[in-house]
Motif scaffolding. Sequence first.
Motif, short mmCIF file in Angstrom:
data_model
loop_
_atom_site.label_atom_id
_atom_site.label_comp_id
_atom_site.label_asym_id
_atom_site.label_seq_id
_atom_site.Cartn_x
_atom_site.Cartn_y
_atom_site.Cartn_z
N ALA A 213 19.64 66.44 86.00
CA ALA A 213 19.32 65.06 85.65
C ALA A 213 20.56 64.18 85.78
CB ALA A 213 18.77 65.00 84.23
N ARG A 214 20.34 62.94 86.15
CA ARG A 214 21.42 61.98 86.33
C ARG A 214 21.45 60.99 85.17
NH1 ARG A 214 23.73 64.72 89.79
NH2 ARG A 214 24.31 63.99 91.86
N ARG A 215 22.64 60.73 84.68
CA ARG A 215 22.82 59.68 83.68
C ARG A 215 22.97 58.34 84.40
NH1 ARG A 215 27.94 59.38 79.45
NH2 ARG A 215 27.10 57.74 78.08
N ILE A 216 22.29 57.31 83.90
CA ILE A 216 22.41 55.98 84.49
C ILE A 216 23.65 55.32 83.92
CG2 ILE A 216 21.34 53.73 84.81
CD1 ILE A 216 19.84 55.89 86.23
N GLY A 217 24.70 55.28 84.73
CA GLY A 217 25.95 54.69 84.28
C GLY A 217 26.47 55.36 83.03
N LEU A 218 26.79 54.53 82.02
CA LEU A 218 27.25 55.03 80.72
C LEU A 218 26.19 54.81 79.64
CD1 LEU A 218 30.97 53.79 80.82
CD2 LEU A 218 30.05 56.05 81.44
#
Length: 355
Positions: free
Chosen positions: A10-15
């Motif tokens: 899974a990818r984190r959206i920015g911070l």
Amino acid sequence: MTDGPAPAAARRIGLTDTYVAPLAVGAMLMGTRTPEPEARRILDHYVTEVVPRFAAPHGAAVPGMIDTADCYCWWEDPGSLGGHSEALLGRWLQVSGARANVLLATKGSGMLGSVDDVFDDGVANWDLARKLYVGAAADTLRLALAASLDRLGLDSVDLYYVHVDDRSTPLEETLGFLASAVDAGLIGAYGWSNAASWRLAQIRAICETHGWPQPVAFQQQHSYLRPRADLHHPGIVTTEHLDYLRTYADLQLVAYSPVLKGLYSDKARRDRRFWAMHQYAGADSDARLKAVDDVAAQTGATGNQVVLAWMMSRRWPSMIPIIGARTFDQYLECVEAVDVELDLEQLDVLQNAGA
């Protein structure tokens, strides 16, 4: 932060606290070239078979990103101004019950003010069309967002992009509207698309001055091949973009056209006369295509899958590729890239290939 052979995660959206599946689905052709039953088959498979495979680091379920825009897809329906994709997604969301499993992104500023005289024998004249974008003035975006929400059947959208960078409208005006839309709960966050890196720096400075929220996503054409040195294209990632994104981890790269119309799997599309290849043609791309072919032969994956797996391995900067398939079979080939694991040697070959 390093790149490595870990499987797709899974990818984190920015911070932000938001995580999404590592591959997004692009809905540009849904409702026009992709008939509604085929589109629903893609969307249903994505949210039921792909998205549930991923979780945030703390174990919570994550949504999958579905990407659209208000102007999609006027060029496939002469005489229309678009809205086909958003309307189809609105109908699908109503019957599927999938809203909680979707991070929905749409865009404004790229619709045309008029489609009169834009077509010549049924083919869009893009040189003329680019002069007719409605732009990103506050009142224009206010009306565009309201129309998008109406077509989608929603009270708010998770991510809203300025689709086409509008240099004729003061950034303070555009950003002021976007900040107010976040405050009003009409959008969860916003992003920018098709813009130069120096514009991103201007946006950051203005937001800091006014205390406005920063954009969390930057959507740009990006792939494994590197653009020609003499190419000037406002929508393609450059080395300056990559440097900017490595400096500011709060901005997530969302990559459209990651497989360049399938040319990594279909060698017939590698002719420089093919528009997608023309932007990249040269000795550097020849060497990188050979690396893709070699790794594909080693892994048993297709060329498209190798490139998507490579992109999902990137951490500096992080990338979320958008699968913009026309058919279910095209979509399935690409989404199966989440099962392709590249080892360190293969990643090294891909990373270092070039003229």
